[in-house]
Design a protein around this motif. Structure first.
Motif, PDB file in Angstrom:
ATOM      1  N   PRO A 154      -1.524  -8.378  -9.775  1.00  0.00           N
ATOM      2  CA  PRO A 154      -1.149  -8.305  -8.358  1.00  0.00           C
ATOM      3  C   PRO A 154      -1.748  -7.092  -7.646  1.00  0.00           C
ATOM      4  O   PRO A 154      -2.149  -7.185  -6.483  1.00  0.00           O
ATOM      5  CB  PRO A 154       0.386  -8.222  -8.399  1.00  0.00           C
ATOM      6  CG  PRO A 154       0.762  -8.779  -9.722  1.00  0.00           C
ATOM      7  CD  PRO A 154      -0.343  -8.433 -10.656  1.00  0.00           C
ATOM      8  N   PHE A 155      -1.808  -5.951  -8.361  1.00  0.00           N
ATOM      9  CA  PHE A 155      -2.382  -4.744  -7.765  1.00  0.00           C
ATOM     10  C   PHE A 155      -3.854  -4.965  -7.413  1.00  0.00           C
ATOM     11  O   PHE A 155      -4.292  -4.650  -6.301  1.00  0.00           O
ATOM     12  CB  PHE A 155      -2.234  -3.576  -8.741  1.00  0.00           C
ATOM     13  CG  PHE A 155      -2.697  -2.257  -8.194  1.00  0.00           C
ATOM     14  CD1 PHE A 155      -1.815  -1.413  -7.539  1.00  0.00           C
ATOM     15  CD2 PHE A 155      -4.015  -1.865  -8.317  1.00  0.00           C
ATOM     16  CE1 PHE A 155      -2.237  -0.198  -7.024  1.00  0.00           C
ATOM     17  CE2 PHE A 155      -4.463  -0.658  -7.809  1.00  0.00           C
ATOM     18  CZ  PHE A 155      -3.570   0.184  -7.159  1.00  0.00           C
ATOM     19  N   VAL A 156      -4.614  -5.501  -8.362  1.00  0.00           N
ATOM     20  CA  VAL A 156      -6.046  -5.731  -8.136  1.00  0.00           C
ATOM     21  C   VAL A 156      -6.260  -6.750  -7.019  1.00  0.00           C
ATOM     22  O   VAL A 156      -7.107  -6.559  -6.129  1.00  0.00           O
ATOM     23  CB  VAL A 156      -6.725  -6.202  -9.437  1.00  0.00           C
ATOM     24  CG1 VAL A 156      -8.159  -6.636  -9.162  1.00  0.00           C
ATOM     25  CG2 VAL A 156      -6.704  -5.089 -10.479  1.00  0.00           C
ATOM     26  N   VAL A 157      -5.492  -7.833  -7.041  1.00  0.00           N
ATOM     27  CA  VAL A 157      -5.625  -8.863  -5.998  1.00  0.00           C
ATOM     28  C   VAL A 157      -5.304  -8.273  -4.626  1.00  0.00           C
ATOM     29  O   VAL A 157      -6.023  -8.513  -3.643  1.00  0.00           O
ATOM     30  CB  VAL A 157      -4.711 -10.065  -6.302  1.00  0.00           C
ATOM     31  CG1 VAL A 157      -4.670 -11.028  -5.113  1.00  0.00           C
ATOM     32  CG2 VAL A 157      -5.192 -10.794  -7.551  1.00  0.00           C
ATOM     33  N   GLY A 158      -4.224  -7.496  -4.549  1.00  0.00           N
ATOM     34  CA  GLY A 158      -3.868  -6.872  -3.277  1.00  0.00           C
ATOM     35  C   GLY A 158      -4.958  -5.961  -2.764  1.00  0.00           C
ATOM     36  O   GLY A 158      -5.285  -5.965  -1.567  1.00  0.00           O
ATOM     37  N   HIS A 159      -5.572  -5.182  -3.667  1.00  0.00           N
ATOM     38  CA  HIS A 159      -6.625  -4.262  -3.238  1.00  0.00           C
ATOM     39  C   HIS A 159      -7.889  -5.016  -2.820  1.00  0.00           C
ATOM     40  O   HIS A 159      -8.549  -4.651  -1.838  1.00  0.00           O
ATOM     41  CB  HIS A 159      -6.944  -3.288  -4.367  1.00  0.00           C
ATOM     42  CG  HIS A 159      -7.896  -2.209  -3.957  1.00  0.00           C
ATOM     43  ND1 HIS A 159      -7.617  -1.314  -2.933  1.00  0.00           N
ATOM     44  CD2 HIS A 159      -9.133  -1.886  -4.409  1.00  0.00           C
ATOM     45  CE1 HIS A 159      -8.628  -0.488  -2.781  1.00  0.00           C
ATOM     46  NE2 HIS A 159      -9.568  -0.816  -3.661  1.00  0.00           N
ATOM     47  N   GLY A 193      -1.401  -2.316  -4.081  1.00  0.00           N
ATOM     48  CA  GLY A 193      -2.846  -2.498  -4.082  1.00  0.00           C
ATOM     49  C   GLY A 193      -3.409  -2.640  -2.676  1.00  0.00           C
ATOM     50  O   GLY A 193      -4.470  -2.096  -2.366  1.00  0.00           O
ATOM     51  N   ALA A 194      -2.695  -3.370  -1.821  1.00  0.00           N
ATOM     52  CA  ALA A 194      -3.168  -3.583  -0.453  1.00  0.00           C
ATOM     53  C   ALA A 194      -3.138  -2.298   0.372  1.00  0.00           C
ATOM     54  O   ALA A 194      -3.926  -2.124   1.301  1.00  0.00           O
ATOM     55  CB  ALA A 194      -2.311  -4.652   0.230  1.00  0.00           C
ATOM     56  N   LYS A 195      -2.237  -1.369   0.033  1.00  0.00           N
ATOM     57  CA  LYS A 195      -2.122  -0.123   0.791  1.00  0.00           C
ATOM     58  C   LYS A 195      -3.183   0.899   0.408  1.00  0.00           C
ATOM     59  O   LYS A 195      -3.449   1.831   1.170  1.00  0.00           O
ATOM     60  CB  LYS A 195      -0.742   0.506   0.552  1.00  0.00           C
ATOM     61  CG  LYS A 195       0.414  -0.271   1.160  1.00  0.00           C
ATOM     62  CD  LYS A 195       1.727   0.367   0.744  1.00  0.00           C
ATOM     63  CE  LYS A 195       2.921  -0.443   1.209  1.00  0.00           C
ATOM     64  NZ  LYS A 195       4.196   0.115   0.708  1.00  0.00           N
ATOM     65  N   LEU A 196      -3.786   0.771  -0.769  1.00  0.00           N
ATOM     66  CA  LEU A 196      -4.705   1.787  -1.269  1.00  0.00           C
ATOM     67  C   LEU A 196      -6.020   1.749  -0.493  1.00  0.00           C
ATOM     68  O   LEU A 196      -6.756   0.766  -0.541  1.00  0.00           O
ATOM     69  CB  LEU A 196      -4.977   1.567  -2.761  1.00  0.00           C
ATOM     70  CG  LEU A 196      -5.847   2.618  -3.450  1.00  0.00           C
ATOM     71  CD1 LEU A 196      -5.182   3.989  -3.390  1.00  0.00           C
ATOM     72  CD2 LEU A 196      -6.101   2.222  -4.892  1.00  0.00           C
ATOM     73  N   TRP A 206      -9.162  -8.023   4.378  1.00  0.00           N
ATOM     74  CA  TRP A 206      -8.610  -9.092   5.234  1.00  0.00           C
ATOM     75  C   TRP A 206      -7.173  -8.823   5.658  1.00  0.00           C
ATOM     76  O   TRP A 206      -6.779  -9.210   6.742  1.00  0.00           O
ATOM     77  CB  TRP A 206      -8.686 -10.431   4.508  1.00  0.00           C
ATOM     78  CG  TRP A 206     -10.098 -10.869   4.273  1.00  0.00           C
ATOM     79  CD1 TRP A 206     -10.917 -11.544   5.142  1.00  0.00           C
ATOM     80  CD2 TRP A 206     -10.876 -10.633   3.095  1.00  0.00           C
ATOM     81  NE1 TRP A 206     -12.149 -11.744   4.581  1.00  0.00           N
ATOM     82  CE2 TRP A 206     -12.159 -11.206   3.320  1.00  0.00           C
ATOM     83  CE3 TRP A 206     -10.619 -10.010   1.878  1.00  0.00           C
ATOM     84  CZ2 TRP A 206     -13.163 -11.151   2.370  1.00  0.00           C
ATOM     85  CZ3 TRP A 206     -11.623  -9.953   0.924  1.00  0.00           C
ATOM     86  CH2 TRP A 206     -12.883 -10.521   1.166  1.00  0.00           C
ATOM     87  N   ILE A 207      -6.396  -8.163   4.811  1.00  0.00           N
ATOM     88  CA  ILE A 207      -4.971  -7.962   5.133  1.00  0.00           C
ATOM     89  C   ILE A 207      -4.642  -6.503   5.406  1.00  0.00           C
ATOM     90  O   ILE A 207      -3.497  -6.173   5.727  1.00  0.00           O
ATOM     91  CB  ILE A 207      -4.069  -8.476   3.988  1.00  0.00           C
ATOM     92  CG1 ILE A 207      -4.291  -7.650   2.709  1.00  0.00           C
ATOM     93  CG2 ILE A 207      -4.321  -9.950   3.729  1.00  0.00           C
ATOM     94  CD1 ILE A 207      -3.329  -8.014   1.595  1.00  0.00           C
ATOM     95  N   GLY A 208      -5.653  -5.622   5.296  1.00  0.00           N
ATOM     96  CA  GLY A 208      -5.396  -4.194   5.498  1.00  0.00           C
ATOM     97  C   GLY A 208      -4.845  -3.888   6.880  1.00  0.00           C
ATOM     98  O   GLY A 208      -3.937  -3.069   7.035  1.00  0.00           O
ATOM     99  N   GLY A 209      -5.394  -4.554   7.906  1.00  0.00           N
ATOM    100  CA  GLY A 209      -4.901  -4.332   9.258  1.00  0.00           C
ATOM    101  C   GLY A 209      -3.451  -4.743   9.412  1.00  0.00           C
ATOM    102  O   GLY A 209      -2.654  -4.039  10.044  1.00  0.00           O
ATOM    103  N   PHE A 210      -3.102  -5.886   8.833  1.00  0.00           N
ATOM    104  CA  PHE A 210      -1.713  -6.354   8.892  1.00  0.00           C
ATOM    105  C   PHE A 210      -0.789  -5.367   8.189  1.00  0.00           C
ATOM    106  O   PHE A 210       0.301  -5.054   8.690  1.00  0.00           O
ATOM    107  CB  PHE A 210      -1.611  -7.726   8.237  1.00  0.00           C
ATOM    108  CG  PHE A 210      -0.222  -8.285   8.177  1.00  0.00           C
ATOM    109  CD1 PHE A 210       0.319  -8.968   9.261  1.00  0.00           C
ATOM    110  CD2 PHE A 210       0.563  -8.108   7.042  1.00  0.00           C
ATOM    111  CE1 PHE A 210       1.609  -9.471   9.214  1.00  0.00           C
ATOM    112  CE2 PHE A 210       1.850  -8.605   6.978  1.00  0.00           C
ATOM    113  CZ  PHE A 210       2.375  -9.288   8.077  1.00  0.00           C
TER     114      PHE A 210
END
Length: 329
Positions: free
Chosen positions: A175-180, A51-54, A185-189
């Motif tokens: 988890p997917f929705v939360v990550g996205h 989710g965070a990578k999308l 905030w965490i996309g740069g990391f």
């Protein structure tokens, strides 16, 4: 020798080593319970990272090619499942293998390798990002739904229960929705540490595979699967891949897609995601059944990588030759 090293996926070698470890030293008793808990945590982490990578920007940049994306999704979630049902009718295919082959056919497309092969082949990379991402996103919903609709009929006796639905929501979707949602905030990391997080990604899959095959080995997996059956499985995976590659090639021509978009259809439509298949199987099926269910996707994974790598290099060489010819003229 160099070509052999390039064709072999290092991650598949790690998977094989994990299966070997689970075969020789399977987790039992309390160890199996702890392995299951760790594997569940790995699934949550895996889909959180997905989710965070999308990237929404990448989605909008390539979303205009709607005909291509519909064709890719139709191939992944309609044509491939129909092929899986057809293979399941072959009388010489063992029952456990039929269930695994059908599950393989119901999975979404890969992301990283589909995009990489599209780039090598000089295809439409932005459209590949969208097609592969949409496929993985919809797979969270469609794969469990298709399992519920088709695998009962396929003879596996697997229908989604209330606990499975809870597992899908809590371990995959949430988890997917939360990550996205946390991506601003965490996309740069995530972008800066892509390589490190890729290792975490793959490590989570290895944990799930070890737990799954440990349970299957304890239940007598290798006493039920012979070397002849493994050869049959490899042959069926090759046949399925050839059929889908030919289908996507003809479909691209029928739809009048450009060369670049036709390449996206062929690579995104023909590939199946081991990264999604492992955690989804861990949520949907009993622990002892996950090992046999995952065998076909593990075999297909390596076959699709080798075949698509050769195909992508061929397409890329053709594009380069055409470009050089046009520049000379």
């Amino acid at each position: 020798m160099n070509r052999l090293r390039q064709a072999l996926d290092p991650f598949l070698l790690l998977l094989l080593a994990t299966v070997a470890l689970a075969s020789l030293l399977p987790a039992r008793g309390e160890g199996a319970r702890i392995a299951g808990i760790v594997a569940d945590a790995g699934i949550v982490l895996l889909f959180f990272l997905h989710g965070a990578k999308l990237s929404r920007e990448a989605i909008w940049s390539g979303a205009k090619a709607w005909k291509l994306h519909l064709a890719t999704l139709g191939t992944t979630f309609v044509a491939f499942p129909l092929l899986g049902l057809l293979v399941g009718r072959f009388g010489f295919v063992p029952q456990d293998m039929r269930a695994g082959l059908l599950f393989l056919a119901l999975l979404p497309s890969t992301v990283q390798s589909s995009i990489a092969f599209t780039a090598i082949a000089r295809g439409n990379v932005a459209a590949a990002v969208v097609s592969a991402s949409f496929s993985n996103l919809l797979g969270i919903f469609l794969t469990p739904l298709l399992v519920a609709l088709l695998m009962q009929r396929g003879g596996s006796g697997s229908l989604i229960s209330l606990s499975s639905v809870e597992g899908i929501v809590l371990q995959l979707l949430l988890p997917f929705v939360v990550g996205h949602l946390l991506r601003p905030w965490i996309g740069g990391f995530v972008t800066r540490h892509k390589m490190m997080l890729g290792r975490v990604d793959r490590g989570s899959i290895l944990l799930v595979v070890y737990a799954a095959f440990s349970a299957a080995v304890v239940e007598g997996l290798w006493s039920r699967v012979s070397s002849e059956e493994l050869l049959v499985l490899a042959g069926l995976c090759i046949a399925m891949l050839v059929v889908i590659l030919l289908f996507t090639l003809m479909l691209g021509r029928m739809l009048g897609l450009s060369r670049e978009d036709a390449i996206v259809l062929q690579f995104c439509g023909s590939k199946k995601s081991l990264a999604s298949g492992v955690p989804i199987a861990g949520v949907l099926f009993p622990a002892a059944a996950v090992g046999p269910i995952l065998l076909p996707i593990m075999v297909f994974h390596q076959i699709q990588l080798m075949a698509c790598a050769m195909l992508a290099r061929r397409y890329g060489a053709q594009a380069d030759a055409k470009s050089d010819g046009e520049s000379d003229s």
